[in-house]
Motif scaffolding. Structure first.
Motif, PDB file in Angstrom:
ATOM      1  N   GLU A 596     -37.994 -32.311  80.260  1.00 18.71           N
ATOM      2  CA  GLU A 596     -37.679 -32.162  81.686  1.00 18.71           C
ATOM      3  C   GLU A 596     -38.732 -31.316  82.401  1.00 18.71           C
ATOM      4  O   GLU A 596     -39.085 -31.591  83.555  1.00 18.71           O
ATOM      5  N   ASN A 597     -39.223 -30.287  81.673  1.00 17.78           N
ATOM      6  CA  ASN A 597     -40.285 -29.485  82.294  1.00 17.78           C
ATOM      7  C   ASN A 597     -41.562 -30.301  82.487  1.00 17.78           C
ATOM      8  O   ASN A 597     -42.259 -30.146  83.502  1.00 17.78           O
ATOM      9  N   SER A 598     -41.875 -31.169  81.477  1.00 14.46           N
ATOM     10  CA  SER A 598     -43.059 -32.012  81.638  1.00 14.46           C
ATOM     11  C   SER A 598     -42.861 -33.050  82.738  1.00 14.46           C
ATOM     12  O   SER A 598     -43.819 -33.492  83.368  1.00 14.46           O
ATOM     13  N   ASN A 599     -41.601 -33.457  82.958  1.00 12.90           N
ATOM     14  CA  ASN A 599     -41.328 -34.409  84.039  1.00 12.90           C
ATOM     15  C   ASN A 599     -41.361 -33.774  85.424  1.00 12.90           C
ATOM     16  O   ASN A 599     -41.172 -34.479  86.429  1.00 12.90           O
ATOM     17  N   LYS A 600     -41.583 -32.482  85.493  1.00 14.41           N
ATOM     18  CA  LYS A 600     -41.656 -31.781  86.780  1.00 14.41           C
ATOM     19  C   LYS A 600     -40.399 -32.036  87.615  1.00 14.41           C
ATOM     20  O   LYS A 600     -40.454 -32.437  88.779  1.00 14.41           O
ATOM     21  N   THR A 601     -39.273 -31.827  86.955  1.00 14.58           N
ATOM     22  CA  THR A 601     -38.001 -32.120  87.634  1.00 14.58           C
ATOM     23  C   THR A 601     -37.809 -31.226  88.840  1.00 14.58           C
ATOM     24  O   THR A 601     -37.429 -31.696  89.931  1.00 14.58           O
ATOM     25  N   VAL A 602     -38.079 -29.937  88.664  1.00 10.87           N
ATOM     26  CA  VAL A 602     -37.877 -29.001  89.784  1.00 10.87           C
ATOM     27  C   VAL A 602     -38.842 -29.316  90.924  1.00 10.87           C
ATOM     28  O   VAL A 602     -38.448 -29.382  92.102  1.00 10.87           O
ATOM     29  N   ALA A 603     -40.127 -29.557  90.539  1.00 16.04           N
ATOM     30  CA  ALA A 603     -41.102 -29.879  91.583  1.00 16.04           C
ATOM     31  C   ALA A 603     -40.762 -31.199  92.260  1.00 16.04           C
ATOM     32  O   ALA A 603     -40.886 -31.330  93.495  1.00 16.04           O
ATOM     33  N   ASN A 604     -40.288 -32.151  91.474  1.00 17.73           N
ATOM     34  CA  ASN A 604     -39.916 -33.433  92.078  1.00 17.73           C
ATOM     35  C   ASN A 604     -38.709 -33.287  92.990  1.00 17.73           C
ATOM     36  O   ASN A 604     -38.632 -33.929  94.046  1.00 17.73           O
ATOM     37  N   LEU A 605     -37.752 -32.440  92.566  1.00 17.53           N
ATOM     38  CA  LEU A 605     -36.589 -32.208  93.438  1.00 17.53           C
ATOM     39  C   LEU A 605     -37.011 -31.565  94.750  1.00 17.53           C
ATOM     40  O   LEU A 605     -36.542 -31.948  95.837  1.00 17.53           O
ATOM     41  N   GLU A 606     -37.902 -30.573  94.645  1.00 20.34           N
ATOM     42  CA  GLU A 606     -38.401 -29.954  95.876  1.00 20.34           C
ATOM     43  C   GLU A 606     -39.146 -30.964  96.752  1.00 20.34           C
ATOM     44  O   GLU A 606     -38.986 -30.999  97.977  1.00 20.34           O
ATOM     45  N   LYS A 607     -39.925 -31.802  96.088  1.00 22.14           N
ATOM     46  CA  LYS A 607     -40.658 -32.826  96.839  1.00 22.14           C
ATOM     47  C   LYS A 607     -39.709 -33.839  97.462  1.00 22.14           C
ATOM     48  O   LYS A 607     -39.907 -34.288  98.609  1.00 22.14           O
ATOM     49  N   ILE A 608     -38.655 -34.196  96.724  1.00 19.64           N
ATOM     50  CA  ILE A 608     -37.659 -35.120  97.274  1.00 19.64           C
ATOM     51  C   ILE A 608     -36.984 -34.519  98.494  1.00 19.64           C
ATOM     52  O   ILE A 608     -36.743 -35.196  99.509  1.00 19.64           O
ATOM     53  N   LEU A 609     -36.646 -33.204  98.412  1.00 17.63           N
ATOM     54  CA  LEU A 609     -36.032 -32.548  99.569  1.00 17.63           C
ATOM     55  C   LEU A 609     -36.979 -32.550 100.767  1.00 17.63           C
ATOM     56  O   LEU A 609     -36.554 -32.803 101.910  1.00 17.63           O
ATOM     57  N   GLU A 610     -38.253 -32.279 100.490  1.00 15.69           N
ATOM     58  CA  GLU A 610     -39.225 -32.304 101.597  1.00 15.69           C
ATOM     59  C   GLU A 610     -39.342 -33.701 102.191  1.00 15.69           C
ATOM     60  O   GLU A 610     -39.383 -33.874 103.420  1.00 15.69           O
ATOM     61  N   ASP A 611     -39.384 -34.711 101.329  1.00 10.97           N
ATOM     62  CA  ASP A 611     -39.453 -36.088 101.825  1.00 10.97           C
ATOM     63  C   ASP A 611     -38.192 -36.456 102.598  1.00 10.97           C
ATOM     64  O   ASP A 611     -38.257 -37.170 103.609  1.00 10.97           O
TER      65      ASP A 611
END
Length: 629
Positions: A596-611
């Motif tokens: 999950e860390n390699s999948n950048k889940t947190v960063a992707n979630l933040e990016k999804i929120l920004e999008d």
């Protein structure tokens, strides 16, 4: 994975993806870089499918989602079976992107397929470079001459254009006449005095056109000779020199016949000449037409020569226009009219005489034919008369003459019989010899035809082998050129060494895994054996102690302690097994956390929120525009 990522990055660079030196693995890929790499690969795999796809992400979020869906659909159309969607490109995962890029790189066409479909060699590379330059110039907008910058003036100016005009060249190595040896004087002239090609032409702009025309003519002559020799020259069973000499002799004879027939007058060529008409005779006859008949030397009668001499003297007596004056203009006009009338009269007389001459020639030919026919008839009548005369001379002494004739006939018959018998004696061996020679000739013809067919097959094989050799040479040249154009820091041996190291590491890992599995199986067997031994020992001990416990109180207590010990041991074993299970679950959870860390889940979630916020802003802006409209 580092080696795999390096191979993927090198393949993506070869298809045109712009990758910086800082990008060393797939985890360094951004969304824009992933989209560009995937689109470049799709364009190489299927140009029709990849041409409408953009190589960069648009600024709007809704447009980005649409691009991501289009890319996912294109990858599925190519044959990708994994899970893919817009999130693969916008919210990328390292493992998903690596598997997708590996699939696309494996789908790329190999060099051998490209070499078989496309032309090879330096000429093909030059043609591709010319095509790329033309495409680049076509993309540039056309500008009027007054608005052109110096760069546009070089590419769009008409000053560099020239008409395709060729001039004859003299080349030292010319193949227009194959098989003909050059003289020593010609070689000396070509070596010492013949100027170069650029100096033989008046303008440098005609060099390319002249060379192209010269080489095309030489190649066409060589190809025609090759086809003629394979079709007719081999059948003639002559050497190339003899075949050319025979062909030249036939051509000379034909030209001589045509010139001889064309040089004769019309009557002679029609009745006493060769009587053959051809293109050459028609051309020569056109040169001897009515317009040029006055300039040719033809035979004529004394009247014709006197008329021509009188006409030339009268025409020479006409004063020149430079000496005319206004006073005698009218008299000269009258004299000119009278001369024209005389000329027309002479022309009509000449035509009439020509017609009469043709008629007389025809009549003469008919009379000659009739005379020859009458002469043949006379000869036949004379032979008949001579035969009848000899018969009449024999009539007075008919009986004796008949006896003599019978004797002569019998002697002739006997002689014929003797000759026939002698002929039969000679005829049988001659017939046998004739049959034998005929059989030998037929065998030789069969062998020669067989050898001729074999020669044709060998010629075809040689031609096919030559073409294959040329293709392979062109492929070799192209590969050498591509090898020289590749970066020097990349070594095939290094990649091979890396692949071999990866294979050796995989083998070592496989051996270690096999060893661990064998050790695990051995431990499991030992555990099973000890567990069975423990159960059997406990059963025997329990039975023995239980028998003595009925009689002795101390033994009864020992039995209770034994049962308690067995139960505690079982609980201890169960606790150890539960501990091992928990440790395995902990390791699995740690691996999932790393994944999950390699999948950048947190960063992707933040990016999804920004999008999501950006999409809401776009929707609110669109709603405001709709309300304003």
């Amino acid at each position: 994975m580092e080696e795999v990522d390096k191979i993927l990055i090198l393949a993506l660079k070869q298809v045109g993806t712009e990758l910086s030196e800082e990008v060393g693995s797939v985890k360094d890929f951004t969304s824009e870089l992933i989209v560009e790499a995937v689109v470049r690969c799709i364009r190489v795999i299927d140009p029709g499918l990849g041409s409408p796809l953009p190589t960069s992400l648009p600024p709007g979020m809704s447009a980005r989602f649409r691009v991501g869906m289009s890319l996912a659909q294109a990858c599925q159309d190519i044959g990708y079976k994994g899970e893919i969607g817009y999130q693969t490109f916008l919210y990328s995962s390292e493992t998903e992107i690596r598997s997708l890029l590996m699939f696309l790189v494996e789908k790329l066409p190999r060099e051998n397929a490209e070499a078989s479909d496309q032309p090879t060699g330096k000429s093909a590379i030059l043609q591709r470079a010319i095509a790329a330059a033309i495409k680049a110039q076509l993309v540039e907008p056309w500008l009027p001459p007054n608005c052109r910058l110096p760069l546009h003036g070089e590419t769009q100016s008409l000053g560099v254009m020239h008409s395709f005009h060729k001039q004859p060249l003299s080349l030292p190595y010319c193949i227009k006449d194959p098989g003909k040896k050059s003289l020593k004087e010609v070689k000396d002239y070509q070596r010492d005095f013949l100027p170069p090609v650029t100096a033989q032409l008046a303008h440098n702009a005609t060099v390319a056109a002249s060379l192209l025309e010269q080489h095309t003519a030489e190649l066409s002559v060589a190809q025609e000779w090759y086809n003629e020799w394979n079709s007719q020259g081999l059948l003639s069973r002559l050497t190339p020199q003899d075949y050319r000499a025979r062909k030249l002799t036939r051509l000379r004879k034909r030209i001589e016949e045509q010139l001889r027939s064309a040089a004769l007058p019309p009557t002679e060529s029609a009745f006493g000449g060769l009587g053959a008409t051809s293109d050459l005779s028609d051309i020569l006859q056109s040169f001897r037409g009515s317009a040029a008949s006055a300039h040719t030397l033809t035979k004529g009668s004394h009247f014709t020569h006197s008329q021509k001499f009188t006409f030339t003297q009268e025409t020479e007596a006409v004063p020149s226009p430079a000496r005319r004056t206004d006073d005698n203009h009218h008299s000269q006009q009258e004299e000119l009219a009278s001369l024209q009338q005389q000329f027309q009269q002479l022309c009509s007389d000449v035509d009439q005489l020509t017609t009469e001459l043709k008629h007389l020639s025809v009549t003469n030919a008919q009379v000659l034919d009739e005379f020859k026919q009458r002469e043949r008839q006379n000869n036949e009548l004379e032979e008949k008369i001579q035969l009848k005369k000899k018969t009449v001379d024999l009539l007075p002494d008919a009986e004796n003459n008949i006896v003599k004739l019978q004797a002569l006939v019998e002697a002739s018959a006997q002689r014929v019989v003797n000759l026939a018998s002698q002929w039969e004696k000679h005829r049988a061996p001659l017939i046998d010899e004739h049959r034998r020679l005929k059989e030998i000739c037929s065998n030789q013809d069969m062998e020669s035809s067989k050898k001729l067919s074999e020669i044709k097959v060998l010629h075809d094989k040689i031609r096919v082998s030559t073409e294959e050799a040329k293709k392979k040479e062109e492929i070799h040249k192209q590969l050498v050129t591509e090898l020289e154009s590749l970066p020097k820091d990349v070594s095939r041996a290094a990649y091979t060494q890396r692949i071999l190291e990866i294979v050796s590491n995989i083998k070592k890992q496989k051996e270690e895994i096999t060893k661990i599995l064998s050790d695990t199986k051995q431990l499991q067997k030992e555990i099973n054996g000890l567990t069975g031994k423990l159960d059997r020992t406990f059963a025997v001990t329990d039975e023995l102690v239980f028998k003595d416990a009925k009689k002795d109180e101390s033994v009864r207590k020992s039995y209770k302690y034994l049962a308690a010990l067995h139960e505690n041991c079982n609980q201890l074993i169960q606790t150890i097994e539960d501990t091992g299970t928990i440790l395995r679950e902990i390791r699995d959870l740690e691996e999932q956390i790393d994944t999950e860390n390699s999948n950048k889940t947190v960063a992707n979630l933040e990016k999804i929120l920004e999008d999501y916020k950006a999409i809401r802003q776009e929707n609110s802006a669109l709603a405001a525009k709709v309300r304003e409209g």
